[in-house]
Enzyme design. Structure first.
Site, PDB file in Angstrom:
ATOM      1  N   ALA A  97       0.808  -1.219   0.000  1.00 36.12           N
ATOM      2  CA  ALA A  97       0.000   0.000   0.000  1.00 36.12           C
ATOM      3  C   ALA A  97       0.843   1.271   0.000  1.00 36.12           C
ATOM      4  CB  ALA A  97      -0.933  -0.025   1.205  1.00 36.12           C
TER       5      ALA A  97
ATOM      6  N   ASN B   9       0.407  -3.383   7.776  1.00 36.54           N
ATOM      7  CA  ASN B   9       1.508  -4.184   7.238  1.00 36.54           C
ATOM      8  C   ASN B   9       2.590  -3.294   6.646  1.00 36.54           C
ATOM      9  OD1 ASN B   9       0.999  -7.225   7.255  1.00 36.54           O
ATOM     10  ND2 ASN B   9      -0.990  -6.342   6.777  1.00 36.54           N
TER      11      ASN B   9
ATOM     12  N   HIS C  37      -1.443   7.026   4.284  1.00 30.69           N
ATOM     13  CA  HIS C  37      -0.166   6.705   4.928  1.00 30.69           C
ATOM     14  C   HIS C  37       0.782   7.871   4.673  1.00 30.69           C
ATOM     15  CE1 HIS C  37      -1.405   2.598   5.620  1.00 30.69           C
ATOM     16  NE2 HIS C  37      -1.617   2.404   4.335  1.00 30.69           N
TER      17      HIS C  37
HETATM   18  N1  LIG Z   1       1.609  -5.458   2.504  1.00 32.06           N
HETATM   19  C1  LIG Z   1       0.620  -4.586   2.388  1.00 32.06           C
HETATM   20  O1  LIG Z   1       0.816  -3.402   2.065  1.00 32.06           O
HETATM   21  C2  LIG Z   1      -0.779  -5.052   2.633  1.00 32.06           C
HETATM   22  C3  LIG Z   1      -1.857  -4.253   2.248  1.00 32.06           C
HETATM   23  C4  LIG Z   1      -3.148  -4.730   2.448  1.00 32.06           C
HETATM   24  C5  LIG Z   1      -3.360  -5.947   3.062  1.00 32.06           C
HETATM   25  N2  LIG Z   1      -2.287  -6.690   3.473  1.00 32.06           N
HETATM   26  C6  LIG Z   1      -2.460  -8.001   4.144  1.00 32.06           C
HETATM   27  O2  LIG Z   1      -2.691  -8.977   3.151  1.00 32.06           O
HETATM   28  C7  LIG Z   1      -3.516 -10.026   3.694  1.00 32.06           C
HETATM   29  C8  LIG Z   1      -4.712 -10.241   2.751  1.00 32.06           C
HETATM   30  O3  LIG Z   1      -5.473  -9.045   2.687  1.00 32.06           O
HETATM   31  P1  LIG Z   1      -6.980  -9.068   2.145  1.00 32.06           P
HETATM   32  O4  LIG Z   1      -7.460  -7.678   2.142  1.00 32.06           O
HETATM   33  O5  LIG Z   1      -7.072  -9.894   0.913  1.00 32.06           O
HETATM   34  O6  LIG Z   1      -7.686  -9.850   3.358  1.00 32.06           O
HETATM   35  P2  LIG Z   1      -9.123 -10.570   3.333  1.00 32.06           P
HETATM   36  O7  LIG Z   1      -9.540 -10.652   4.766  1.00 32.06           O
HETATM   37  O8  LIG Z   1     -10.036  -9.925   2.362  1.00 32.06           O
HETATM   38  O9  LIG Z   1      -8.784 -12.039   2.799  1.00 32.06           O
HETATM   39  C9  LIG Z   1      -7.953 -12.925   3.498  1.00 32.06           C
HETATM   40  C10 LIG Z   1      -8.403 -14.359   3.185  1.00 32.06           C
HETATM   41  O10 LIG Z   1      -7.439 -15.252   3.754  1.00 32.06           O
HETATM   42  C11 LIG Z   1      -8.122 -16.299   4.446  1.00 32.06           C
HETATM   43  N3  LIG Z   1      -7.245 -16.748   5.536  1.00 32.06           N
HETATM   44  C12 LIG Z   1      -6.826 -16.038   6.616  1.00 32.06           C
HETATM   45  N4  LIG Z   1      -5.998 -16.788   7.369  1.00 32.06           N
HETATM   46  C13 LIG Z   1      -5.877 -17.985   6.755  1.00 32.06           C
HETATM   47  C14 LIG Z   1      -5.164 -19.183   7.060  1.00 32.06           C
HETATM   48  N5  LIG Z   1      -4.408 -19.290   8.157  1.00 32.06           N
HETATM   49  N6  LIG Z   1      -5.275 -20.221   6.210  1.00 32.06           N
HETATM   50  C15 LIG Z   1      -6.052 -20.135   5.092  1.00 32.06           C
HETATM   51  N7  LIG Z   1      -6.763 -19.033   4.763  1.00 32.06           N
HETATM   52  C16 LIG Z   1      -6.677 -17.982   5.593  1.00 32.06           C
HETATM   53  C17 LIG Z   1      -9.428 -15.682   4.922  1.00 32.06           C
HETATM   54  O11 LIG Z   1     -10.424 -16.675   5.084  1.00 32.06           O
HETATM   55  C18 LIG Z   1      -9.763 -14.705   3.790  1.00 32.06           C
HETATM   56  O12 LIG Z   1     -10.576 -15.284   2.791  1.00 32.06           O
HETATM   57  C19 LIG Z   1      -3.929  -9.547   5.089  1.00 32.06           C
HETATM   58  O13 LIG Z   1      -3.089 -10.144   6.068  1.00 32.06           O
HETATM   59  C20 LIG Z   1      -3.688  -8.060   5.044  1.00 32.06           C
HETATM   60  O14 LIG Z   1      -3.404  -7.512   6.321  1.00 32.06           O
HETATM   61  C21 LIG Z   1      -1.021  -6.276   3.245  1.00 32.06           C
END
Ligand SMILES: NC(=O)c1ccc[n+]([C@@H]2O[C@H](COP(=O)([O-])OP(=O)(O)OC[C@H]3O[C@@H](n4cnc5c(N)ncnc54)[C@H](O)[C@@H]3O)[C@@H](O)[C@H]2O)c1
Length: 272
Positions: free
Chosen positions: A126, A193, A221
């Site tokens: 992000a 994150n 941010h």
């Molecule tokens: N690096 C970055 O800049 C950044 C930005 C946004 C989101 N993220 C992270 O990326 C990840 C995904 O984001 P999102 O918006 O798609 O989230 P989301 O909640 O929309 O989707 C996550 C999916 O992963 C599944 N899940 C969670 N834990 C699991 C596990 N242990 N085993 C199997 N499935 C599992 C959930 O059921 C869900 O369907 C999150 O951890 C979020 O914090 C990172």
């Protein structure tokens, strides 16, 4: 040869990645999907014309021999699956970067990667400017600050309550946390994150301020990085992903860009 991809996490980011594979933007074969809610895998698998295996465990993913696995799930998923994948020599793209601030896990992954030659990729997610921040990291960074503002609805109400804040009583932009990155990522695992990405890029633990704003329609941010050679100020004003207000849409686009670099036969790489 087309790269074989597997995806853990079929939520907001996962669905944008699958769409990019379906329309041929990422030139890769999606071989497996895994999610703790298998119905989410089923609906994403329908977007791909070839057969995609829906996996219930990591062994199923190993059997399909992916070159790259994208983790877009949660910090728990990073702890549970990424060491096993890297140990098997499979490259991993990690989105739930907060988990990598745990020194024990990070050191274990670095050791495993040295032995297996698997790479661990952290997309810029992000935020922007990670290229410049990495460059000044070479001479040493003196200060890193991240100020994040999101709508109140983007925060887990229980986390706010633990901090003595009633989310229903927030009427204007209000600071809900200030302190070091390692504490922030534990308290708000799904919200910041980006601070972990900054920490990994600079080698320094950022100072974090988090604000909840009932009027905010963007995830903002503000980043300050200081060194002897440059001062960097970056402000990202990101539209939230329609499926998940905690996640900025640009985070999914940054994974698409990374996967294009890893999978497509491009000649030119700018700003890497
Ligand atoms: N690096 C970055 O800049 C950044 C930005 C946004 C989101 N993220 C992270 O990326 C990840 C995904 O984001 P999102 O918006 O798609 O989230 P989301 O909640 O929309 O989707 C996550 C999916 O992963 C599944 N899940 C969670 N834990 C699991 C596990 N242990 N085993 C199997 N499935 C599992 C959930 O059921 C869900 O369907 C999150 O951890 C979020 O914090 C990172």
């Amino acid at each position: 040869m087309m790269k074989r991809l597997a995806l853990i996490g079929c939520g907001a980011i996962g669905s944008v990645i699958v769409d990019a594979i379906a329309r041929g933007e990422i030139e890769a074969k999606l071989v497996a999907l895994m999610d703790m809610h298998p119905d989410r895998c089923t609906s994403l698998a329908k977007k791909i014309s070839e057969e995609v295996k829906i996996c219930k465990d990591i062994e199923c993913i190993f059997e399909l021999k992916p070159h790259i696995v994208v983790e877009a799930a949660s910090q728990e998923a990073v702890r549970e699956y990424v060491p096993a994948l890297v140990g098997r020599g499979i490259d991993v793209v990690v989105l739930s970067v907060g988990a990598l601030l745990e020194k024990k896990l990070l050191n274990e992954l670095i050791e495993l990667s040295r032995a297996s030659k698997a790479r661990i990729y952290v997309p810029s997610g992000a935020i922007g400017g990670i290229d410049a921040v990495k460059a000044i990291g070479i001479v040493g960074v003196k200060k890193v600050v991240l100020r994040t503002t999101k709508n109140v609805k983007a925060f887990d109400p229980n986390t706010l309550k633990q901090l003595g804040i009633d989310p229903n009583k927030i009427t204007h932009r209000t600071i809900v946390f200030q302190g070091p990155a390692s504490v922030a990522t534990k308290m708000f695992p799904a919200n910041i994150n980006v601070v972990a990405t900054l920490a990994l890029a600079t080698g320094m633990e950022p100072y974090v301020e988090i604000y909840a704003d009932p009027e905010a329609d963007s995830n903002v941010h503000e980043i300050e990085v200081e060194s002897n050679v440059s001062k960097i100020y970056i402000k990202m004003v990101n539209r939230p992903h329609p499926q998940n207000p905690r996640t900025s849409y640009i985070a999914a686009l940054s994974v698409i860009k990374l996967l294009k670099q890893l999978c497509n036969n491009d000649a030119l790489y700018v700003g890497v």
